[in-house]
Design a protein around this motif. Structure first.
Motif, PDB file in Angstrom:
ATOM      1  N   ARG A   1     -31.716 -18.314 -15.940  1.00  0.00           N
ATOM      2  CA  ARG A   1     -32.516 -19.518 -16.144  1.00  0.00           C
ATOM      3  C   ARG A   1     -31.599 -20.588 -16.703  1.00  0.00           C
ATOM      4  NH1 ARG A   1     -36.178 -17.885 -21.424  1.00  0.00           N
ATOM      5  NH2 ARG A   1     -36.805 -20.076 -21.291  1.00  0.00           N
ATOM      6  N   GLY A   2     -31.942 -21.855 -16.465  1.00  0.00           N
ATOM      7  CA  GLY A   2     -31.068 -22.953 -16.860  1.00  0.00           C
ATOM      8  C   GLY A   2     -30.214 -23.404 -15.692  1.00  0.00           C
TER       9      GLY A   2
ATOM     10  N   GLN B   1     -34.782 -11.782 -29.373  1.00  0.00           N
ATOM     11  CA  GLN B   1     -35.307 -12.579 -28.270  1.00  0.00           C
ATOM     12  C   GLN B   1     -35.875 -13.942 -28.693  1.00  0.00           C
ATOM     13  OE1 GLN B   1     -34.530 -11.522 -25.381  1.00  0.00           O
ATOM     14  NE2 GLN B   1     -35.440 -13.198 -24.220  1.00  0.00           N
ATOM     15  N   PRO B   2     -36.571 -14.064 -29.831  1.00  0.00           N
ATOM     16  CA  PRO B   2     -37.062 -15.400 -30.207  1.00  0.00           C
ATOM     17  C   PRO B   2     -35.956 -16.436 -30.352  1.00  0.00           C
ATOM     18  CG  PRO B   2     -38.211 -13.715 -31.459  1.00  0.00           C
ATOM     19  CD  PRO B   2     -37.103 -13.015 -30.722  1.00  0.00           C
ATOM     20  N   ALA B   3     -34.802 -16.039 -30.867  1.00  0.00           N
ATOM     21  CA  ALA B   3     -33.684 -16.984 -31.003  1.00  0.00           C
ATOM     22  C   ALA B   3     -33.182 -17.427 -29.639  1.00  0.00           C
ATOM     23  CB  ALA B   3     -32.556 -16.344 -31.816  1.00  0.00           C
ATOM     24  N   ILE B   4     -33.128 -16.500 -28.693  1.00  0.00           N
ATOM     25  CA  ILE B   4     -32.686 -16.850 -27.341  1.00  0.00           C
ATOM     26  C   ILE B   4     -33.685 -17.792 -26.684  1.00  0.00           C
ATOM     27  CG2 ILE B   4     -32.219 -15.929 -25.033  1.00  0.00           C
ATOM     28  CD1 ILE B   4     -30.011 -15.425 -27.077  1.00  0.00           C
ATOM     29  N   ASN B   5     -34.970 -17.497 -26.812  1.00  0.00           N
ATOM     30  CA  ASN B   5     -35.987 -18.381 -26.240  1.00  0.00           C
ATOM     31  C   ASN B   5     -35.931 -19.765 -26.878  1.00  0.00           C
ATOM     32  OD1 ASN B   5     -36.910 -16.373 -24.536  1.00  0.00           O
ATOM     33  ND2 ASN B   5     -38.543 -15.711 -25.908  1.00  0.00           N
ATOM     34  N   GLN B   6     -35.698 -19.819 -28.191  1.00  0.00           N
ATOM     35  CA  GLN B   6     -35.593 -21.103 -28.882  1.00  0.00           C
ATOM     36  C   GLN B   6     -34.387 -21.889 -28.387  1.00  0.00           C
ATOM     37  OE1 GLN B   6     -35.529 -20.790 -33.163  1.00  0.00           O
ATOM     38  NE2 GLN B   6     -35.278 -22.985 -33.482  1.00  0.00           N
ATOM     39  N   LEU B   7     -33.276 -21.185 -28.187  1.00  0.00           N
ATOM     40  CA  LEU B   7     -32.073 -21.846 -27.677  1.00  0.00           C
ATOM     41  C   LEU B   7     -32.338 -22.473 -26.307  1.00  0.00           C
ATOM     42  CD1 LEU B   7     -28.951 -22.314 -27.995  1.00  0.00           C
ATOM     43  CD2 LEU B   7     -28.683 -20.225 -26.630  1.00  0.00           C
TER      44      LEU B   7
ATOM     45  N   THR C   1     -35.090 -23.461 -25.100  1.00  0.00           N
ATOM     46  CA  THR C   1     -36.014 -24.592 -25.239  1.00  0.00           C
ATOM     47  C   THR C   1     -35.293 -25.823 -25.776  1.00  0.00           C
ATOM     48  OG1 THR C   1     -37.916 -23.134 -25.606  1.00  0.00           O
ATOM     49  CG2 THR C   1     -38.118 -25.399 -26.371  1.00  0.00           C
ATOM     50  N   ASN C   2     -34.390 -25.617 -26.722  1.00  0.00           N
ATOM     51  CA  ASN C   2     -33.744 -26.740 -27.424  1.00  0.00           C
ATOM     52  C   ASN C   2     -32.485 -27.249 -26.741  1.00  0.00           C
ATOM     53  OD1 ASN C   2     -35.737 -26.431 -29.316  1.00  0.00           O
ATOM     54  ND2 ASN C   2     -34.436 -25.439 -30.851  1.00  0.00           N
TER      55      ASN C   2
ATOM     56  N   VAL D   1     -22.813 -22.377 -29.499  1.00  0.00           N
ATOM     57  CA  VAL D   1     -23.107 -22.967 -28.193  1.00  0.00           C
ATOM     58  C   VAL D   1     -22.663 -24.423 -28.152  1.00  0.00           C
ATOM     59  CG1 VAL D   1     -24.986 -23.741 -26.697  1.00  0.00           C
ATOM     60  CG2 VAL D   1     -24.948 -21.385 -27.533  1.00  0.00           C
ATOM     61  N   ASP D   2     -22.996 -25.190 -29.183  1.00  0.00           N
ATOM     62  CA  ASP D   2     -22.616 -26.608 -29.212  1.00  0.00           C
ATOM     63  C   ASP D   2     -21.097 -26.772 -29.261  1.00  0.00           C
ATOM     64  OD1 ASP D   2     -25.283 -27.248 -29.165  1.00  0.00           O
ATOM     65  OD2 ASP D   2     -25.428 -27.720 -31.292  1.00  0.00           O
TER      66      ASP D   2
END
Length: 285
Positions: free
Chosen positions: A120-121, A144-150, A152-153, A277-278
């Protein structure tokens, strides 16, 4: 004790870079008896811990022996790795990191050539995060929540999912097979499907896995019965095995393991993940 070991591993992942002096190419490997004696001396104080040696082999760093064990405690089994020096008198806990001006380029090339999982992406995103995950793994659920948040943001990230079902988990390989089939049927349904598996993880057992996974596939938007039939095919198992083989080639031994443009990381807090990531996006590497 296990928390201290895990913390040290994360510290080594994020901060360490060191060289290993060239030693003889074929180190004398410690015996299973010696490793068991070491484990007993180190962890024997805690009767809730047991361990199983999974491999003793020469490491990629010349002269060091690599020992892999599964330590089982109240929180379940955890894979641990350590290295024994040639004199057999010292042990290094953690991971040996790649070194050089572009230390992660080799892993990045292996991933580009070998990864086949759903993504995805943007395909041309400057940052690619590859996740090796086991759908039965509680630590993968926690990450997984951190990955989903990443996702999204950050719009400049591509996420690729690679299955790495651990042999200690009794329905993980079946879940990986279903996930492979769902991804081939509908990419959007795949991401819903794995989130639902993590959410339902405590309710799934080896005996009810087919029933539960079929229902979750239906809920994700694909035909569960078709996914069950696909998951049972030998070619599906072959695709999962190729993902496992890629993980082992990259020296992945626990889940979840992430690669950010080839840089290997365990699960880390969201703020750390976002910073890496940034930084990677700015560096273009």
């Amino acid at each position: 004790m296990l928390r201290r070991v895990a913390a040290l591993a994360v510290l080594l992942f994020l901060c360490a870079s060191f060289g290993i002096a060239q030693q003889k190419a074929n180190p004398a490997l410690p015996s299973e008896d010696t490793v068991n004696s070491f484990m007993h001396a180190t962890f024997g104080f805690d009767p809730s811990l047991t361990w199983k040696i999974t491999s003793i082999k020469p490491s990629e760093a010349d002269g060091l022996a690599e020992v892999d064990v599964v330590v089982t405690g109240p929180q379940g089994p955890q894979e641990q790795k350590f290295y024994v020096t040639p004199d057999g008198k010292h042990v290094v806990i953690g991971d040996i990191l790649p070194f050089g001006s572009h230390p992660y380029s080799d892993f990045q090339k292996m991933l580009e050539q070998g990864m086949t999982g759903p993504s995805r992406g943007p395909a041309n995103a400057p940052v690619t995060v590859v996740e090796f995950s086991d759908l039965q793994c509680p630590h993968c659920k926690e990450a997984q929540p951190a990955i989903n948040q990443l996702m999204t943001n950050r719009q400049n990230v591509r996420l690729v999912f690679q299955s790495f079902p651990l042999p200690m988990h009794d329905w993980a390989a079946k879940a990986a097979a279903y996930a492979d089939c769902v991804a081939r049927a509908n990419n959007d349904a795949f991401w819903k499907f794995i989130d639902s598996i993590y959410y339902s993880q405590a309710d799934i057992t080896a005996s009810n896995a087919d029933e539960k996974l079929t229902a979750l596939a239906d809920a994700a938007g694909v035909k569960g019965a078709d996914m069950a039939a696909c998951a049972a095919k030998p070619e599906t198992a072959t695709r999962v095995e190729k993902s496992v083989a890629l993980a082992k080639k990259l020296d992945v031994n626990s889940t979840p393991t992430f690669f950010i443009n080839g840089r290997r990381l365990p699960a880390v807090p969201y703020d750390v993940l976002e910073k890496i990531v940034d930084f990677t996006a700015k560096q273009g590497q």
